[in-house]
Motif scaffolding. Structure first.
Motif, mmCIF file in Angstrom:
data_model
loop_
_atom_site.group_PDB
_atom_site.id
_atom_site.type_symbol
_atom_site.label_atom_id
_atom_site.label_comp_id
_atom_site.label_asym_id
_atom_site.label_seq_id
_atom_site.Cartn_x
_atom_site.Cartn_y
_atom_site.Cartn_z
ATOM 1 N N LEU A 5 -56.754 -56.765 -17.054
ATOM 2 C CA LEU A 5 -55.795 -57.613 -15.812
ATOM 3 C C LEU A 5 -56.545 -56.882 -15.469
ATOM 4 O O LEU A 5 -56.512 -57.245 -13.897
ATOM 5 C CB LEU A 5 -54.229 -56.998 -15.485
ATOM 6 N N GLN A 6 -57.491 -55.954 -15.056
ATOM 7 C CA GLN A 6 -58.210 -55.291 -13.918
ATOM 8 C C GLN A 6 -59.732 -55.552 -14.000
ATOM 9 O O GLN A 6 -60.514 -55.177 -13.076
ATOM 10 C CB GLN A 6 -57.954 -53.451 -14.423
ATOM 11 N N TYR A 7 -59.693 -55.805 -15.179
ATOM 12 C CA TYR A 7 -61.283 -56.157 -15.200
ATOM 13 C C TYR A 7 -61.682 -57.447 -14.701
ATOM 14 O O TYR A 7 -61.076 -57.651 -14.531
ATOM 15 C CB TYR A 7 -61.910 -55.800 -16.493
ATOM 16 N N PRO A 8 -63.246 -57.255 -13.636
ATOM 17 C CA PRO A 8 -63.217 -57.947 -12.746
ATOM 18 C C PRO A 8 -63.754 -59.435 -13.644
ATOM 19 O O PRO A 8 -63.474 -60.783 -12.967
ATOM 20 C CB PRO A 8 -64.074 -57.942 -11.694
ATOM 21 N N GLN A 9 -64.494 -59.174 -14.538
ATOM 22 C CA GLN A 9 -65.008 -60.577 -15.345
ATOM 23 C C GLN A 9 -64.512 -61.529 -16.346
ATOM 24 O O GLN A 9 -63.291 -60.407 -16.636
ATOM 25 C CB GLN A 9 -65.856 -60.442 -15.941
ATOM 26 N N GLN A 10 -64.156 -62.793 -16.489
ATOM 27 C CA GLN A 10 -63.324 -63.596 -17.897
ATOM 28 C C GLN A 10 -63.727 -62.528 -19.022
ATOM 29 O O GLN A 10 -64.954 -62.625 -19.238
ATOM 30 C CB GLN A 10 -63.618 -65.013 -17.285
ATOM 31 N N ILE A 11 -62.781 -62.295 -19.058
ATOM 32 C CA ILE A 11 -62.845 -61.662 -21.044
ATOM 33 C C ILE A 11 -62.045 -62.801 -22.392
ATOM 34 O O ILE A 11 -60.869 -62.886 -21.473
ATOM 35 C CB ILE A 11 -62.349 -60.549 -20.666
ATOM 36 N N LYS A 12 -62.483 -63.110 -23.199
ATOM 37 C CA LYS A 12 -62.190 -63.760 -24.277
ATOM 38 C C LYS A 12 -61.798 -62.785 -24.756
ATOM 39 O O LYS A 12 -60.404 -62.960 -25.642
ATOM 40 C CB LYS A 12 -63.298 -64.333 -25.115
ATOM 41 N N THR A 13 -62.321 -62.184 -25.496
ATOM 42 C CA THR A 13 -62.624 -60.651 -26.833
ATOM 43 C C THR A 13 -62.425 -59.133 -26.123
ATOM 44 O O THR A 13 -63.304 -58.468 -25.725
ATOM 45 C CB THR A 13 -63.786 -61.364 -27.628
ATOM 46 N N VAL A 14 -61.358 -58.740 -26.845
ATOM 47 C CA VAL A 14 -61.435 -57.217 -26.378
ATOM 48 C C VAL A 14 -61.933 -56.459 -28.429
ATOM 49 O O VAL A 14 -60.745 -56.712 -28.599
ATOM 50 C CB VAL A 14 -60.102 -56.516 -25.939
ATOM 51 N N VAL A 15 -62.600 -55.139 -28.229
ATOM 52 C CA VAL A 15 -62.900 -54.526 -29.028
ATOM 53 C C VAL A 15 -62.224 -53.438 -29.357
ATOM 54 O O VAL A 15 -62.421 -52.598 -28.239
ATOM 55 C CB VAL A 15 -64.529 -54.562 -29.759
ATOM 56 N N LEU A 16 -61.558 -53.255 -29.871
ATOM 57 C CA LEU A 16 -61.213 -51.868 -29.476
ATOM 58 C C LEU A 16 -61.306 -51.071 -30.354
ATOM 59 O O LEU A 16 -61.600 -51.174 -31.654
ATOM 60 C CB LEU A 16 -59.332 -51.809 -29.535
ATOM 61 N N LEU A 17 -62.212 -48.993 -29.907
ATOM 62 C CA LEU A 17 -62.665 -48.454 -30.836
ATOM 63 C C LEU A 17 -62.532 -47.333 -30.094
ATOM 64 O O LEU A 17 -62.959 -46.527 -29.142
ATOM 65 C CB LEU A 17 -64.756 -48.493 -30.460
ATOM 66 N N GLN A 18 -61.389 -46.275 -31.718
ATOM 67 C CA GLN A 18 -60.876 -45.182 -30.797
ATOM 68 C C GLN A 18 -61.842 -43.736 -31.446
ATOM 69 O O GLN A 18 -62.567 -44.272 -32.280
ATOM 70 C CB GLN A 18 -59.503 -45.233 -31.548
ATOM 71 N N PRO A 19 -62.001 -43.124 -30.127
ATOM 72 C CA PRO A 19 -62.828 -42.480 -30.094
ATOM 73 C C PRO A 19 -62.057 -40.845 -31.770
ATOM 74 O O PRO A 19 -63.080 -40.653 -32.037
ATOM 75 C CB PRO A 19 -62.431 -41.402 -29.131
ATOM 76 N N SER A 20 -60.391 -41.345 -32.356
ATOM 77 C CA SER A 20 -60.833 -40.394 -33.125
ATOM 78 C C SER A 20 -61.097 -40.954 -34.746
ATOM 79 O O SER A 20 -60.361 -40.180 -35.614
ATOM 80 C CB SER A 20 -59.093 -40.122 -33.387
ATOM 81 N N SER A 21 -61.609 -41.677 -34.601
ATOM 82 C CA SER A 21 -62.238 -42.923 -35.642
ATOM 83 C C SER A 21 -64.070 -43.013 -35.832
ATOM 84 O O SER A 21 -64.420 -43.688 -35.080
ATOM 85 C CB SER A 21 -61.861 -43.825 -35.978
ATOM 86 N N PRO A 22 -64.506 -41.907 -35.919
ATOM 87 C CA PRO A 22 -65.693 -41.314 -35.190
ATOM 88 C C PRO A 22 -66.881 -41.848 -36.351
ATOM 89 O O PRO A 22 -67.986 -42.320 -35.903
ATOM 90 C CB PRO A 22 -66.256 -39.912 -34.883
ATOM 91 N N ILE A 23 -66.499 -42.456 -37.448
ATOM 92 C CA ILE A 23 -67.230 -42.618 -38.290
ATOM 93 C C ILE A 23 -67.136 -43.914 -39.024
ATOM 94 O O ILE A 23 -66.280 -44.547 -38.668
ATOM 95 C CB ILE A 23 -67.145 -41.545 -40.076
ATOM 96 N N ARG A 24 -68.253 -44.939 -38.749
ATOM 97 C CA ARG A 24 -68.778 -46.279 -38.588
ATOM 98 C C ARG A 24 -69.620 -46.251 -39.402
ATOM 99 O O ARG A 24 -71.090 -45.720 -38.388
ATOM 100 C CB ARG A 24 -68.636 -47.271 -37.205
ATOM 101 N N SER A 25 -69.740 -47.373 -39.862
ATOM 102 C CA SER A 25 -71.270 -47.858 -40.176
ATOM 103 C C SER A 25 -72.568 -48.542 -39.551
ATOM 104 O O SER A 25 -71.501 -48.875 -38.348
ATOM 105 C CB SER A 25 -71.218 -48.743 -41.372
ATOM 106 N N LYS A 26 -73.277 -48.902 -39.217
ATOM 107 C CA LYS A 26 -74.295 -48.964 -38.293
ATOM 108 C C LYS A 26 -74.271 -50.608 -38.069
ATOM 109 O O LYS A 26 -74.013 -50.183 -36.770
ATOM 110 C CB LYS A 26 -75.855 -49.142 -39.233
ATOM 111 N N ASP A 27 -73.295 -51.381 -38.569
ATOM 112 C CA ASP A 27 -73.597 -52.448 -37.750
ATOM 113 C C ASP A 27 -71.691 -53.173 -38.419
ATOM 114 O O ASP A 27 -71.310 -54.191 -38.510
ATOM 115 C CB ASP A 27 -73.927 -53.791 -39.268
ATOM 116 N N LEU A 28 -70.902 -51.523 -38.184
ATOM 117 C CA LEU A 28 -69.272 -51.837 -39.005
ATOM 118 C C LEU A 28 -68.601 -52.982 -37.489
ATOM 119 O O LEU A 28 -68.199 -53.849 -37.900
ATOM 120 C CB LEU A 28 -68.832 -50.974 -39.112
#
Length: 188
Positions: free
Chosen positions: A88-111
Motif C-alpha cells: 500500500l505504501q510503495y509508489p510503483q505498481q507491484i505485481k509480485t512480492v518476494v518475501l525473504l526472511q533474514p532468519s533463513s540465511p542459507i539459500r542456494s545461488k539460484d533459489l
C-alpha cells in the motif's frame, strides 16, 4: 514489477537485535541482502523495519529502507500486515512480492529466481519453499502407520515466498492456487 521484501524489525525478543548480529562473520541481515542482489528477476528490493540502525545499515548497503510503523513491529504483528503495508505504501505498481526472511540465511545461488520462475510457470497465487514432513504429533491417528507408507505433508520453511501483490492488498497471503518448492535440508 517484482519486489523483494526483507522484513527486519529491531525488537526481537528471542535474540535481541538478531538482524544485525554476526553470523559466520557478517550480520544476519546481510546474508539475505546479498542473495537478493544476485537475483536476475527482482526488479527492486527493500527492507521494512522500524529500527533506525537497521535502516542505516540497509541504506549503507544500497537497499531502499521503508520505515515501518511501530504498531507493525510488535511481537503480535503479523508478516502479512507488514507486507500489506509495503504494497500500500510503495509508489510503483507491484505485481509480485518476494518475501525473504533474514532468519533463513542459507539459500542456494539460484533459489530466489527458481522460485519466481516456478510461480509464473505454474500461474500461482502464492508459492513457498519448504520440505515434506512425515512426522505426526503423538496421539494422532498417523502414529499407527509406518512412516514410509505416509506421503507426508508440505511444510513451509520461511525461506522464500512469492505472492501476488493483489492478494496482499486484500489481506490474503495464500490465495486459491498455491504451490511449494522443496529445498534441501541445509536450506530449511
Amino acid at each position: 514489477m517484482i519486489l523483494g521484501v526483507i522484513p527486519a524489525r529491531g525488537g526481537s525478543k528471542g535474540i535481541p537485535r538478531k538482524n544485525l548480529k554476526l553470523v559466520a562473520g557478517k550480520p544476519l541481515l546481510l546474508w539475505t541482502i546479498e542473495q537478493a542482489k544476485k537475483s536476475k528477476l527482482l526488479d527492486d528490493l527493500l527492507v521494512s523495519s522500524e529500527d533506525k540502525s537497521i535502516g542505516n545499515f540497509t541504506e549503507k548497503n544500497v537497499i531502499r529502507w521503508l520505515k515501518r510503523p511501530v504498531e507493525l513491529s510488535t511481537d503480535s504483528a503479523s508478516t502479512l500486515s507488514v507486507l500489506e503495508h509495503v504494497v500500500l505504501q510503495y509508489p510503483q505498481q507491484i505485481k509480485t512480492v518476494v518475501l525473504l526472511q533474514p532468519s533463513s540465511p542459507i539459500r542456494s545461488k539460484d533459489l530466489i529466481d527458481f522460485c519466481i520462475n516456478c510461480f509464473y510457470k505454474k500461474n500461482l497465487d502464492s508459492l513457498a519453499t519448504g520440505f515434506i514432513c512425515k512426522n505426526a504429533e503423538y496421539g494422532e491417528q498417523l502414529q499407527h502407520y509406518r512412516r514410509q507408507d505416509y506421503s507426508g505433508r508440505f511444510c513451509s520453511d520461511g525461506n522464500v515466498y512469492v505472492i501476488k501483490a493483489d492478494l496482499l492488498k486484500n489481506y490474503d497471503r495464500i490465495g486459491k492456487r498455491y504451490g511449494g518448492v522443496i529445498v534441501s535440508r541445509e536450506e530449511n
